[in-house]
Design a protein around this motif. Structure first.
Motif, PDB file in Angstrom:
ATOM      1  N   LEU A  27       0.811  -1.219   0.000  1.00 14.70           N
ATOM      2  CA  LEU A  27       0.000   0.000   0.000  1.00 14.70           C
ATOM      3  C   LEU A  27       0.849   1.275   0.000  1.00 14.70           C
ATOM      4  CD1 LEU A  27      -2.799   1.295   0.097  1.00 14.70           C
ATOM      5  CD2 LEU A  27      -2.701   1.132   2.606  1.00 14.70           C
ATOM      6  N   PRO A  28       1.910   1.382   0.807  1.00 21.58           N
ATOM      7  CA  PRO A  28       2.720   2.600   0.765  1.00 21.58           C
ATOM      8  C   PRO A  28       3.290   2.888  -0.619  1.00 21.58           C
ATOM      9  CG  PRO A  28       3.202   1.363   2.747  1.00 21.58           C
ATOM     10  CD  PRO A  28       2.336   0.483   1.901  1.00 21.58           C
ATOM     11  N   THR A  29       3.711   1.864  -1.334  1.00 19.57           N
ATOM     12  CA  THR A  29       4.253   2.071  -2.679  1.00 19.57           C
ATOM     13  C   THR A  29       3.173   2.554  -3.626  1.00 19.57           C
ATOM     14  OG1 THR A  29       5.946   0.377  -2.368  1.00 19.57           O
ATOM     15  CG2 THR A  29       5.373   0.932  -4.636  1.00 19.57           C
ATOM     16  N   ARG A  30       1.978   1.965  -3.510  1.00 15.97           N
ATOM     17  CA  ARG A  30       0.884   2.388  -4.380  1.00 15.97           C
ATOM     18  C   ARG A  30       0.469   3.829  -4.111  1.00 15.97           C
ATOM     19  NH1 ARG A  30      -3.425  -1.470  -2.801  1.00 15.97           N
ATOM     20  NH2 ARG A  30      -1.988  -2.438  -1.345  1.00 15.97           N
ATOM     21  N   VAL A  31       0.366   4.196  -2.841  1.00 14.34           N
ATOM     22  CA  VAL A  31       0.009   5.575  -2.498  1.00 14.34           C
ATOM     23  C   VAL A  31       1.085   6.528  -3.003  1.00 14.34           C
ATOM     24  CG1 VAL A  31      -0.366   7.193  -0.610  1.00 14.34           C
ATOM     25  CG2 VAL A  31      -1.394   4.912  -0.515  1.00 14.34           C
ATOM     26  N   HIS A  33       3.094   6.132  -5.521  1.00 19.36           N
ATOM     27  CA  HIS A  33       3.053   6.191  -6.980  1.00 19.36           C
ATOM     28  C   HIS A  33       2.023   7.206  -7.468  1.00 19.36           C
ATOM     29  CE1 HIS A  33       1.661   4.907 -10.992  1.00 19.36           C
ATOM     30  NE2 HIS A  33       2.912   4.539 -11.191  1.00 19.36           N
ATOM     31  N   TRP A  34       0.806   7.118  -6.943  1.00 22.47           N
ATOM     32  CA  TRP A  34      -0.261   7.985  -7.441  1.00 22.47           C
ATOM     33  C   TRP A  34      -0.130   9.418  -6.929  1.00 22.47           C
ATOM     34  CZ3 TRP A  34      -2.133   6.082 -11.551  1.00 22.47           C
ATOM     35  CH2 TRP A  34      -2.303   4.711 -11.699  1.00 22.47           C
ATOM     36  N   VAL A  35       0.293   9.587  -5.687  1.00 20.60           N
ATOM     37  CA  VAL A  35       0.492  10.944  -5.166  1.00 20.60           C
ATOM     38  C   VAL A  35       1.639  11.630  -5.911  1.00 20.60           C
ATOM     39  CG1 VAL A  35       1.117  12.314  -3.136  1.00 20.60           C
ATOM     40  CG2 VAL A  35      -0.457  10.387  -2.903  1.00 20.60           C
ATOM     41  N   LEU A  36       2.703  10.875  -6.202  1.00 17.46           N
ATOM     42  CA  LEU A  36       3.814  11.449  -6.957  1.00 17.46           C
ATOM     43  C   LEU A  36       3.341  11.910  -8.336  1.00 17.46           C
ATOM     44  CD1 LEU A  36       6.959  11.908  -6.992  1.00 17.46           C
ATOM     45  CD2 LEU A  36       7.073   9.768  -8.279  1.00 17.46           C
ATOM     46  N   ALA A  37       2.526  11.102  -9.007  1.00 21.07           N
ATOM     47  CA  ALA A  37       2.037  11.467 -10.333  1.00 21.07           C
ATOM     48  C   ALA A  37       1.258  12.779 -10.277  1.00 21.07           C
ATOM     49  CB  ALA A  37       1.168  10.349 -10.896  1.00 21.07           C
ATOM     50  N   VAL A  38       0.369  12.895  -9.294  1.00 20.12           N
ATOM     51  CA  VAL A  38      -0.425  14.117  -9.153  1.00 20.12           C
ATOM     52  C   VAL A  38       0.474  15.308  -8.828  1.00 20.12           C
ATOM     53  CG1 VAL A  38      -2.206  15.261  -7.772  1.00 20.12           C
ATOM     54  CG2 VAL A  38      -2.516  12.884  -8.486  1.00 20.12           C
ATOM     55  N   VAL A 190      -1.798  -1.246 -14.833  1.00 19.51           N
ATOM     56  CA  VAL A 190      -2.442  -0.235 -13.989  1.00 19.51           C
ATOM     57  C   VAL A 190      -3.152  -0.869 -12.806  1.00 19.51           C
ATOM     58  CG1 VAL A 190      -4.123   1.639 -13.920  1.00 19.51           C
ATOM     59  CG2 VAL A 190      -2.683   1.331 -15.945  1.00 19.51           C
ATOM     60  N   ARG A 191      -3.926  -1.928 -13.059  1.00 16.60           N
ATOM     61  CA  ARG A 191      -4.705  -2.538 -11.974  1.00 16.60           C
ATOM     62  C   ARG A 191      -3.837  -2.994 -10.802  1.00 16.60           C
ATOM     63  NH1 ARG A 191      -9.194  -7.016 -13.256  1.00 16.60           N
ATOM     64  NH2 ARG A 191     -10.151  -5.157 -14.167  1.00 16.60           N
ATOM     65  N   PRO A 192      -2.691  -3.670 -11.033  1.00 16.05           N
ATOM     66  CA  PRO A 192      -1.860  -4.075  -9.889  1.00 16.05           C
ATOM     67  C   PRO A 192      -1.357  -2.892  -9.059  1.00 16.05           C
ATOM     68  CG  PRO A 192      -1.257  -5.326 -11.828  1.00 16.05           C
ATOM     69  CD  PRO A 192      -2.189  -4.254 -12.288  1.00 16.05           C
ATOM     70  N   MET A 193      -1.183  -1.719  -9.705  1.00  6.77           N
ATOM     71  CA  MET A 193      -0.741  -0.561  -8.942  1.00  6.77           C
ATOM     72  C   MET A 193      -1.892   0.084  -8.192  1.00  6.77           C
ATOM     73  SD  MET A 193       1.934   0.979  -7.955  1.00  6.77           S
ATOM     74  CE  MET A 193       3.255   0.391  -9.025  1.00  6.77           C
ATOM     75  N   ILE A 194      -3.107  -0.400  -8.415  1.00  5.08           N
ATOM     76  CA  ILE A 194      -4.275   0.051  -7.658  1.00  5.08           C
ATOM     77  C   ILE A 194      -4.618  -0.953  -6.564  1.00  5.08           C
ATOM     78  CG2 ILE A 194      -6.741   0.586  -7.769  1.00  5.08           C
ATOM     79  CD1 ILE A 194      -6.293   1.581 -10.617  1.00  5.08           C
TER      80      ILE A 194
END
Length: 237
Positions: A27-31, A33-38, A190-194
């Motif tokens: 979960l920390p890696t996924r969060v 990833h998406w926060v960094l993109a934004v 994409v799905r695995p990163m979600i």
């Protein structure tokens, strides 16, 4: 960028092996990833839009995120650790020739790892130069007052004239590569990163640790990184 196991890379008889959902991305890696993109998108937008106060604020968020990812690369889940995607040139060559072993295609593939390291390194350089940049008008990084003028000038030029375009280029290439793998090669990226999970042969892949203790550790690590970024921000004149 990640890659699932293509058919040509599977071992004989692998299709007959029962498959199971396996936790790859904690979960920390996924969060992250998406926060960094934004944050990167917002940073580009505020930079071009001249909203410098927000540009600085988002820059401090990026600083905390990057420090966290560096630390998490050593203590995070199995497939989030740098050791899981440090590949030799030979591994990259084998991957490009379609001969990568299955375990090189579970988390970041050799080509994906190259993209990840390039983006992280470039973002670190971009944030670091922003901290010492000074446009001599209204925007001055919090550390510009502590370094020689020649370094400030060089950092400012890189940050404003060169680095931002390389960030845009690499980020765009990263997105295009994901679209290619999803749309052309039919690989689920994409799905695995979600969800964090990939459907893999049962018992054949060691999962990443993603329990309450590891998530609390991630929160503590990020809190320390955020505290450091806040202290850096407080140095701004």
């Amino acid at each position: 960028m990640t890659a699932s196991i293509p058919a040509q890379a599977q071992r004989p008889g692998l299709d007959a092996t029962p498959a199971a959902q396996t936790r790859i991305w904690d979960l920390p890696t996924r969060v992250f990833h998406w926060v960094l993109a934004v944050a990167v998108i917002a940073q580009i937008a505020t930079g071009f839009g001249g909203a410098m106060e927000w540009h600085f604020r988002i820059g401090y968020v990026l600083l905390a995120l990057l420090l966290f990812r560096i630390a998490w690369g050593f203590v995070g889940g199995r497939w989030s650790r740098f050791s899981s995607f440090l590949y030799s040139p030979r591994s990259l060559r084998d991957y490009l020739r379609g001969r990568a072993p299955p375990d090189h295609l579970v988390g970041h593939s050799p080509l994906g790892a190259l993209s990840v390291f390039a983006l992280l390194l470039l973002l670190v350089v971009q944030v670091a130069t922003g901290l010492v940049a000074d446009d001599e008008i209204a925007a001055s990084g919090p550390l510009a007052q502590f370094v020689p003028g020649a370094i400030v000038s060089a950092a400012t030029y890189w940050h404003a004239m060169i680095g931002k375009w390389i960030v845009i280029g690499l980020a765009s290439l990263h997105v295009l590569a994901v679209l290619f793998y999803v749309g052309v090669r039919r690989q689920r990226l994409v799905r695995p990163m979600i969800t964090g999970d990939k459907r893999l042969p049962e018992g054949g892949t060691a999962p990443s640790r993603d329990d309450a203790a590891s998530r609390l550790l991630a929160m503590a690590v990020f809190a320390a990184c955020a505290a450091f970024a806040t202290w850096i921000a407080s140095l701004r004149p």
